[in-house]
Structures are given as C-alpha cells and as structure tokens.
Design a protein around this motif. Structure first.
Motif, mmCIF file in Angstrom:
data_model
loop_
_atom_site.group_PDB
_atom_site.id
_atom_site.type_symbol
_atom_site.label_atom_id
_atom_site.label_comp_id
_atom_site.label_asym_id
_atom_site.label_seq_id
_atom_site.Cartn_x
_atom_site.Cartn_y
_atom_site.Cartn_z
ATOM 1 N N ASN A 103 0.829 -1.205 0.000
ATOM 2 C CA ASN A 103 0.000 0.000 0.000
ATOM 3 C C ASN A 103 0.860 1.249 0.000
ATOM 4 O O ASN A 103 0.618 2.176 -0.756
ATOM 5 N N LEU A 104 1.870 1.237 0.871
ATOM 6 C CA LEU A 104 2.756 2.398 0.997
ATOM 7 C C LEU A 104 3.468 2.661 -0.314
ATOM 8 O O LEU A 104 3.554 3.807 -0.784
ATOM 9 N N VAL A 105 3.939 1.569 -0.952
ATOM 10 C CA VAL A 105 4.641 1.709 -2.238
ATOM 11 C C VAL A 105 3.696 2.304 -3.283
ATOM 12 O O VAL A 105 4.072 3.194 -4.059
ATOM 13 N N ASP A 106 2.436 1.822 -3.274
ATOM 14 C CA ASP A 106 1.460 2.342 -4.237
ATOM 15 C C ASP A 106 1.217 3.830 -4.024
ATOM 16 O O ASP A 106 1.146 4.600 -4.982
ATOM 17 N N HIS A 107 1.100 4.233 -2.746
ATOM 18 C CA HIS A 107 0.883 5.651 -2.453
ATOM 19 C C HIS A 107 2.068 6.477 -2.933
ATOM 20 O O HIS A 107 1.893 7.543 -3.524
ATOM 21 N N LEU A 108 3.285 5.975 -2.668
ATOM 22 C CA LEU A 108 4.470 6.714 -3.100
ATOM 23 C C LEU A 108 4.509 6.834 -4.618
ATOM 24 O O LEU A 108 4.888 7.874 -5.167
ATOM 25 N N LYS A 109 4.069 5.753 -5.301
ATOM 26 C CA LYS A 109 4.033 5.793 -6.773
ATOM 27 C C LYS A 109 3.069 6.865 -7.255
ATOM 28 O O LYS A 109 3.358 7.613 -8.189
ATOM 29 N N ALA A 110 1.887 6.927 -6.582
ATOM 30 C CA ALA A 110 0.880 7.926 -6.976
ATOM 31 C C ALA A 110 1.422 9.331 -6.791
ATOM 32 O O ALA A 110 1.281 10.191 -7.675
ATOM 33 N N ILE A 111 2.100 9.550 -5.641
ATOM 34 C CA ILE A 111 2.662 10.877 -5.383
ATOM 35 C C ILE A 111 3.768 11.187 -6.387
ATOM 36 O O ILE A 111 3.884 12.314 -6.888
ATOM 37 N N GLY A 112 4.558 10.149 -6.730
ATOM 38 C CA GLY A 112 5.614 10.334 -7.732
ATOM 39 C C GLY A 112 5.046 10.738 -9.077
ATOM 40 O O GLY A 112 5.589 11.611 -9.759
ATOM 41 N N THR A 113 3.923 10.098 -9.461
ATOM 42 C CA THR A 113 3.282 10.472 -10.727
ATOM 43 C C THR A 113 2.835 11.930 -10.685
ATOM 44 O O THR A 113 3.013 12.675 -11.654
ATOM 45 N N GLY A 114 2.274 12.328 -9.531
ATOM 46 C CA GLY A 114 1.861 13.725 -9.376
ATOM 47 C C GLY A 114 3.040 14.667 -9.523
ATOM 48 O O GLY A 114 2.954 15.689 -10.211
ATOM 49 N N LEU A 115 4.168 14.308 -8.890
ATOM 50 C CA LEU A 115 5.359 15.168 -8.963
ATOM 51 C C LEU A 115 5.886 15.263 -10.388
ATOM 52 O O LEU A 115 6.374 16.305 -10.809
ATOM 53 N N LYS A 116 5.759 14.137 -11.121
ATOM 54 C CA LYS A 116 6.255 14.114 -12.501
ATOM 55 C C LYS A 116 5.508 15.115 -13.372
ATOM 56 O O LYS A 116 6.080 15.725 -14.271
ATOM 57 N N TYR A 117 4.225 15.294 -13.076
ATOM 58 C CA TYR A 117 3.410 16.190 -13.893
ATOM 59 C C TYR A 117 3.444 17.627 -13.391
ATOM 60 O O TYR A 117 2.704 18.467 -13.867
ATOM 61 N N LEU A 118 4.297 17.897 -12.387
ATOM 62 C CA LEU A 118 4.332 19.242 -11.809
ATOM 63 C C LEU A 118 5.057 20.241 -12.713
ATOM 64 O O LEU A 118 5.046 21.441 -12.461
ATOM 65 N N ILE A 119 5.705 19.722 -13.775
ATOM 66 C CA ILE A 119 6.348 20.623 -14.738
ATOM 67 C C ILE A 119 5.245 21.177 -15.645
ATOM 68 O O ILE A 119 4.486 20.407 -16.211
ATOM 69 N N PRO A 120 5.138 22.519 -15.786
ATOM 70 C CA PRO A 120 4.050 23.041 -16.614
ATOM 71 C C PRO A 120 4.158 22.595 -18.072
ATOM 72 O O PRO A 120 5.165 22.835 -18.728
ATOM 73 N N ARG A 121 3.159 21.873 -18.536
ATOM 74 C CA ARG A 121 3.039 21.580 -19.973
ATOM 75 C C ARG A 121 1.564 21.661 -20.302
ATOM 76 O O ARG A 121 0.868 20.670 -20.336
ATOM 77 N N ARG A 122 1.133 22.885 -20.506
ATOM 78 C CA ARG A 122 -0.294 23.132 -20.559
ATOM 79 C C ARG A 122 -0.862 22.859 -21.941
ATOM 80 O O ARG A 122 -0.230 23.152 -22.942
ATOM 81 N N LEU A 123 -2.051 22.312 -21.950
ATOM 82 C CA LEU A 123 -2.720 22.038 -23.216
ATOM 83 C C LEU A 123 -3.766 23.099 -23.527
ATOM 84 O O LEU A 123 -4.252 23.174 -24.634
ATOM 85 N N THR A 124 -4.111 23.905 -22.519
ATOM 86 C CA THR A 124 -5.162 24.892 -22.725
ATOM 87 C C THR A 124 -4.661 26.017 -23.622
ATOM 88 O O THR A 124 -3.499 26.389 -23.563
ATOM 89 N N LEU A 125 -5.548 26.551 -24.444
ATOM 90 C CA LEU A 125 -5.221 27.687 -25.288
ATOM 91 C C LEU A 125 -5.806 28.924 -24.635
ATOM 92 O O LEU A 125 -6.993 28.955 -24.317
ATOM 93 N N MET A 126 -4.985 29.954 -24.397
ATOM 94 C CA MET A 126 -5.507 31.185 -23.812
ATOM 95 C C MET A 126 -6.183 31.952 -24.923
ATOM 96 O O MET A 126 -5.531 32.694 -25.666
ATOM 97 N N TYR A 127 -7.508 31.812 -25.046
ATOM 98 C CA TYR A 127 -8.170 32.119 -26.307
ATOM 99 C C TYR A 127 -8.025 33.534 -26.858
ATOM 100 O O TYR A 127 -7.468 33.672 -27.940
ATOM 101 N N PRO A 128 -8.445 34.587 -26.186
ATOM 102 C CA PRO A 128 -8.402 35.842 -26.955
ATOM 103 C C PRO A 128 -6.989 36.284 -27.309
ATOM 104 O O PRO A 128 -6.810 37.002 -28.266
ATOM 105 N N GLU A 129 -5.982 35.826 -26.525
ATOM 106 C CA GLU A 129 -4.610 36.187 -26.861
ATOM 107 C C GLU A 129 -4.062 35.300 -27.987
ATOM 108 O O GLU A 129 -3.336 35.771 -28.844
#
Lengths: 344, 155
Positions: free
Chosen positions: B6-32
C-alpha cells in the motif's frame, strides 16, 4: 507632556513586540496565517491546474500568474450580503463559525517561535496544543446543526465520525514524540532535537502517522469527506454566504497551518538550525519554522491533484485498523529507543 | 505485507503527481492566442449573389431549417440564413450546383442580440462577419504530438 507621550509610545511598542501579543497576532499568528491562507489557496488551485495541464487562476494579475485571485475572492466575500435563512438557529449560526475560526488559531499560541520567544511557555504546552486542536470538530458540529440543512447535517455527521477516529492516532503519535524526547514542553523538545537529531529520523513511524492525520483531520484529499463538494455541496457550510462562508472556507487551511507548525516542532527540528542572520533577534528563527510548516502545507494541498476521495467507510477503516495500530507501534518504538538509550 | 505494498502504491501515486508538476499546458488562452483552422473547416458561410441561380436546393437540404428562401423585388428567390439554427453541417455548400455558397474558416463571432444572427439575403450577400479581438491575437496551428498529445506552432 512630551515625557508622557514618549512613555506611552515606548510601552505600546514594547507591548506590541512582546511575545504574548506579537506571536498570536502577527507572526506566526493571525497576520502570517492570513497571508499564508491567500498564498496557499492560490497554490492549491495552481498546482492542481498544472498537473491537469490547465492554467488555473490567471486573469487577475497576469504577470504573477493570478496570485492576487484570492485577494479578489476575499473582497467579494467581504462585500456580498450575509443571508441568514429563517429556519436556522440564529445565534449559533452566526457565532459558531467565528468562534471556530478563533479556536483554530489558538494552538499557535503555545507553539514557540524560538528558544526565548513563546507566548505561553508551559511545562505541558504539547498537551495544551493537542487539546485546543480537538475543539475544532465540536464547533464544526455546532455549525452543521445550527444550519438546519440536510447537506450540512450529513457533513457534520461525517466530520463527527472522522474526528472520533483521527484524534486517537493524532494524540498517540504526538505523545510518542514526547516519550522520545522525554518532555511535554515544545521548547525542550526542539532543544533535544538540536542535540540528538530530528525526530523524523528517530521515529519515522510516528512522523508518517502524524502527517497522515494532518491530511486526514484538515479534510485534504483523499480524506476530503466532510465537505465533499461533488456529494454534499460544501458540507457544514452549505447555508453560509458572504464573509461567514469565507471564514468557513479558510478554517481548514488555518487548521492545516497550525498542525503543520506543530509537526515541524515535533519532527522536523523546529527552528533549528539557527544560523547567522537569524540569531540577531529571538523572533527570526521562526522564519525557518514557518518555511518547514509551509512545505508540509504545500505538500498537503498538492495531494488534491493526486488522489480521488475515499468513501467514509474506507477512511474509517484506514483510521481504526492502520493508523491506530501504527500509532501504537510508534509509541512502543519510542519506548524501545528509550530503553536502548538507558541500557547502552 | 499488505501495508507495505500500500505504501509503495501511495508513493508511486505521489511520484506520478510530482512528474506532472512541470508546466506543460494544453489549454489555449483564447483571446490572446487564436487557432488558425485548417482548410475544409465548416465555419460561417459565404454567399455569392452573382453565382446564385435561385434553385432553393440549399433551403431544401438544410436539416435544421436554418436556410429560408426570400422573394426579392425582382420576384426571384434568394437564401437567407438564421445562425441560431445553423448546425454548420455544410450540406448547403455541398449541394449548391454553382458554388454560390461555400464555407469559410471563420467561427468565433459573438452577437449582442439573437436577432442579429438572422441574415436575410441582402445582409447574407454582403460577406462573412469578422471576429473582433480585444488586441491583435497570435495565430497558432494545433498539431498532434506523440509525447505530449497536442502541440501548438506559431503561424
């Protein structure tokens, strides 16, 4: 005349900068907590947005990535009308969130900022902090009962269930730190850690249990059960509007902050290490304590983007089977360390 | 043992979250930023009054009844369109025997009133409405990317 003004000015200034006033009111109390509140709620939304590949708050102050969003929200709460429904218990409805907000601050009073700077330096300050923390759930129950709303009631019921289950692991894991450092005085605990090393390295089990309990009791994900937004609107604060709702929104973050301060004192070495510019004034080591607490707070709000929400039975099972057992094991662990110390 | 996994799974989940903490946004800021749409996109319709042979096929094929024929001063039928009903299926442009109706890549038009979206033949023939941006937008093209999913290139 001049002497009198001078005297009043000096005594006033001394009073303001005395630990008894400065600590609860300015740092790390009310003002520091409010600025942290503004930063943390923005940070929570921003982290969740970044992980989900969105932008998050952006258009209010574009150059700072929307950091002033919460100031704008707060102003809106301040100027919107507070509607008191006919069916509520009026006195409890108005007073309970205010008293609740005050009580979530109170544990900060006994948490020392440095060796010579504590509002209350009591022999049993750890126990006082823990006792003040348990007031939270009872006032939340009053809030939910006074609202006379089914969503509030369900939220309060859930909070009641959860508070019964998290308070025992919370207290036992905090006590295992007290056993480890042989004291209930928070200043002494930090002094011992400065000599021995941080508590998290001596008793990682208690540190983990305490961290999980922080997340559990302040309704952060995955334990955001009492105010589950997609199920029961916002839990106990469903009927609230205006600034009273604003208070309700901030309360769990303030509790998170005060518990993180206690965590930093118990397991992360408090205000140690005190290096050069910090030893000029007794309040300055508090900055280190604040940074450590902020890291815990930031980690807790980061979890919003990682976890879904547990069902209440899952959360209760985790608390009673795992946290309860682990807390007891951590207490035995602390005693084991003490015995080894005495024997060796 | 279950506790440890369980602990390993939780750490994996947190690791996945940390991996995505680098901004790579898919949203388009529309009027700009405004996406430049590909050729063949079915946006607002352009109507050429000169090419129209008044056959009414567009009004008949329209599945949403957005196109209606109006009889003008010269007793000839001409199409008018109601954009509140139009579903941008492009059938009218496809069936038009002379190419008097064709679709454009314009799509982001805002109206103040519902009535403004009704185009009788005279207004329809004047040309396609143009979008208004608060400031000059940066046009970009969306591309499918293997790693990221979506990628935006400047025009």
């Amino acid at each position: 005349m001049y002497d009198l003004i001078n005297y009043l000015w000096e005594t006033g200034l001394n009073l303001l900068f005395s630990p008894e006033i400065f600590e609860p009111l300015v740092f790390p109390g009310l003002i520091a907590a409010f600025s942290l509140l503004i930063v943390v709620i923005w940070l929570e939304r921003k982290i969740a947005a970044i992980i989900q590949m969105r932008y998050g708050p952006y258009y209010i102050s574009r150059h700072t990535e929307g950091a002033l969003q919460l100031v704008a929200d707060l102003l809106r709460f301040l100027f919107s009308e507070v509607i008191i429904p006919k069916s509520v218990d009026k006195i409890a409805y108005v007073l309970a969130p205010i008293i609740l907000f005050a009580f979530t601050f109170l544990p900060i009073v006994v948490i020392p900022v440095s060796k010579d700077f504590a509002a209350i330096d009591h022999e049993y300050s750890l126990l006082i902090a823990l006792a003040l923390m348990t007031l939270y759930s009872s006032f939340l129950l009053i809030v939910s009962w006074a609202s006379n709303n089914k969503f509030s009631f369900i939220g309060g019921l859930r909070e009641g269930f959860l508070s019964l289950s998290y308070e025992i692991p919370l207290i036992i894991s905090a006590l295992s730190a007290a056993v480890l450092f042989d004291s209930f005085n928070l200043i002494e605990i930090v002094e011992k850690q400065a000599a021995m090393g941080w508590g998290i390295f001596y008793n990682p089990l208690a540190a983990i249990v305490f961290l999980v309990v922080i997340i559990y009791s302040t309704s952060r994900y995955p334990y955001e059960i009492a105010e589950a937004e997609s199920e029961i609107v916002i839990g106990p604060f469903t009927e609230y509007t205006g600034i009273l709702f604003g208070l309700g929104m901030g309360i769990s973050y303030i509790k998170l902050y005060s518990m993180s301060l206690l965590y930093a004192v118990l397991f992360l070495g408090g205000w140690e290490p005190v290096v050069w510019p910090l030893n000029l004034h007794p309040v300055l080591p508090g900055i280190i304590l604040f940074i450590k607490a902020f890291i815990i707070v930031a980690f807790s709000v980061f979890l919003r983007a990682v976890y879904p929400r547990y069902r209440i039975d899952q959360a209760l099972r985790i608390a009673w089977w795992k946290l309860f057992t682990l807390a007891f094991l951590s207490l035995l662990f602390s005693y084991g360390i003490k015995i080894i110390e005495v024997m060796g | 043992m279950g506790l440890l996994t369980n602990l390993v799974d939780h750490l994996k989940a947190i690791g996945t979250g940390l991996k995505y903490l680098i901004p790579r946004r898919l949203t388009l800021m529309y009027p700009e930023y405004v996406e430049k749409l590909p050729e063949g996109y079915r946006g607002y319709l352009r109507y050429d009054n000169e090419k129209c042979i008044h056959c009414s096929l567009c009004a008949r094929i329209c599945p949403a009844n957005a196109i209606k024929m109006y009889r003008g001063g010269d007793k000839k039928l001409r199409p008018g369109i109601n954009y509140t009903r139009c579903i941008f299926c492009g059938f009218c442009a496809d069936i038009c025997p002379t190419g008097a109706l064709e679709y454009t890549t314009i799509q982001d038009i805002a109206y103040e009133k519902l009535e403004d979206q009704v185009y009788p033949p005279e207004k329809f023939a004047k040309g396609v409405p143009q979008p208004v941006y608060p400031e000059k937008p940066i046009f970009i093209i969306a591309k499918v990317d293997e790693e990221r999913g979506l990628k935006y290139d400047r025009v």
